[in-house]
Each structure stands twice: as structure tokens, then as C-alpha cells.
Design an enzyme around this catalytic site. Structure first.
Site, PDB file in Angstrom:
ATOM      1  N   ASP A   5      39.023  36.508  37.723  1.00 31.35           N
ATOM      2  CA  ASP A   5      37.684  36.824  37.245  1.00 31.35           C
ATOM      3  C   ASP A   5      37.645  38.336  37.025  1.00 31.35           C
ATOM      4  OD1 ASP A   5      34.784  36.478  36.849  1.00 31.35           O
ATOM      5  OD2 ASP A   5      34.615  37.466  38.784  1.00 31.35           O
ATOM      6  N   ASP A  24      34.226  40.679  36.628  1.00 29.65           N
ATOM      7  CA  ASP A  24      33.133  41.375  37.322  1.00 29.65           C
ATOM      8  C   ASP A  24      33.109  41.017  38.807  1.00 29.65           C
ATOM      9  OD1 ASP A  24      31.285  42.532  34.976  1.00 29.65           O
ATOM     10  OD2 ASP A  24      32.079  40.582  34.373  1.00 29.65           O
ATOM     11  N   ASP A  59      35.105  35.893  42.980  1.00 31.08           N
ATOM     12  CA  ASP A  59      34.220  36.509  43.979  1.00 31.08           C
ATOM     13  C   ASP A  59      32.944  35.731  44.247  1.00 31.08           C
ATOM     14  OD1 ASP A  59      33.250  37.306  41.323  1.00 31.08           O
ATOM     15  OD2 ASP A  59      31.866  38.601  42.405  1.00 31.08           O
TER      16      ASP A  59
END
Length: 221
Positions: A7, A9, A170
Site C-alpha cells: 500500500d 499512504d 496499514d
């Protein structure tokens, strides 16, 4: 090839301050001033532009509608494109960890819900775009995470094999993406949710990028 998909961001880079700034540009344009806090609202920033706009509207316009959010979304994207890397930085050790994976023969790629052109621009500005063999963004394949299709496309474009891959992320979106794709997931603990991501029961927790090689060997060999 064995493959690690990231991922963007909140995983590879802390983009929260620039994301919040783009949403605040919308609210300033509407006459509300800066509605969102770069620190306190960082966790919402990592859930996307529409989530930030919804949070902001909930504070200044009770009874806001989806139309309010969608009207401002293009404004947010334009503001973000103009100042995409003012405050954004790669997390400590991220670039070195990705380079180490490549050197050890792993394929690496990116699967993000950020629009592909913005993700490509950001990683280029940060000097690491060439490290990744794939770049799949929001709607690149018609759908976004947690649908597994973007992840599958990221693995394929990187030259990997699904059964020998895993996702580094995250948020719950990444956890659910990995589960839908039938692959392991490692969640970082240095984002705004901290150790709270342990509650999502990922196969691994990543507290610093110097742990990534060992986690990779444990998850896919």
C-alpha cells in the site's frame, strides 16, 4: 517470482499532512477555514479523500449529503496534485527495504486506493518510482481495495505469482484485501493507528522496515 505488494499512504510514506491540507483547501474555499487537524485527523487521511471530506462536513454542515462530498472531491484532488509532496516523506528505511527485496530476487509492486496518476507522481517525486514493478491505483482495473482484483493485478504486473505473495499495508482495508485475495498480510505499526492494527489479526506486524526481509521470508519464503 515471489512478490511483495505495498500500500502507499500510511505504509510506504506518511502522506497525511498533505492529504489533510488538500481537504482543508476545500473547506477554506467554502468559507469554513481549516476544519481538519493534520495530527489528530491523520488516521482519517489514510482512509481517503472522501473520508476526510465527510469528517470535515460532519463538523461544519450537519445533515451534509453525498452530493456535498462529491462536489468537493475534484477540488480536493486538484489541490492535492498541486502540493503532493510538501510534507510527505517515506517512512524510515522504506526505500532501503524495497531495494533489499529486489536484490534478493523478490518482485515488488504498489496497490493503492490513491488515483494511479497521483500515486505515480508522488513516488516519482520521492525518487522511488523505479523501484516498483507494478503500480495499481484506484479504478485502474475498475474497482478499488478491498476488492481483490487490484491486488491480483499488482502481483501480475510485477511478474509475480499470487500464491507466493503478500500485502504490506496499514488499515482494515488492506487486511480485508489480503483476506479476499487469500494471501498473508503484514500491517505496519508506525501509522496513526499504532499497535491498534494488531486487533485486525494480520499474519505479521511491521514496526520498522528493517524487519521486512525477515517477515518476508517467514510469510512466503
Amino acid at each position: 517470482m515471489k512478490t511483495v505488494i505495498f500500500d502507499l499512504d500510511g505504509t510506504l510514506a506518511d502522506t497525511s499532512a498533505d492529504l489533510i491540507a488538500s481537504a482543508n483547501a476545500c473547506f477554506r474555499g467554502l468559507g469554513y477555514g481549516d476544519v481538519l487537524d493534520p495530527l489528530g485527523d491523520a488516521h482519517t487521511a489514510f482512509r481517503g479523500g472522501k473520508a476526510m471530506l465527510s469528517l470535515g462536513f460532519s463538523r461544519v454542515r450537519p445533515g451534509f449529503t453525498e452530493e456535498d462530498v462529491m462536489a468537493q472531491y475534484p477540488v480536493l484532488l486538484e489541490a492535492y496534485a498541486q502540493d503532493i509532496d510538501t510534507h510527505t516523506r517515506l517512512y524510515e528505511g522504506a526505500a532501503e527495504a524495497v531495494e533489499a527485496l529486489r536484490g534478493a530476487g523478490y518482485a515488488v509492486g504498489v496497490c493503492t486506493n490513491k488515483p494511479e496518476d497521483l500515486a505515480d507522481r508522488l513516488l516519482t517525486r520521492l525518487g522511488v518510482r523505479d523501484l516498483f514493478g507494478s503500480m495499481i491505483g484506484a479504478k485502474t482495473v475498475g474497482v478499488s481495495k478491498p476488492d481483490p482484483k487490484p491486488y491480483l493485478a499488482a502481483v501480475e504486473e510485477a511478474g509475480g505469482i499470487l500464491a507466493q505473495s503478500f500485502l504490506v499495508g496499514d488499515t482494515e482495508t488492506d487486511r480485508n484485501t489480503a483476506r479476499a485475495a487469500g494471501v498473508p498480510c503484514a500491517l505496519v505499526t508506525f501509522g496513526p493507528d499504532g499497535d491498534g492494527v494488531a486487533g485486525l489479526v494480520p499474519e505479521a506486524l511491521l514496526s520498522h522496515y528493517n524487519e521486512l526481509m525477515q517477515i518476508t521470508k517467514e510469510l512466503i519464503g
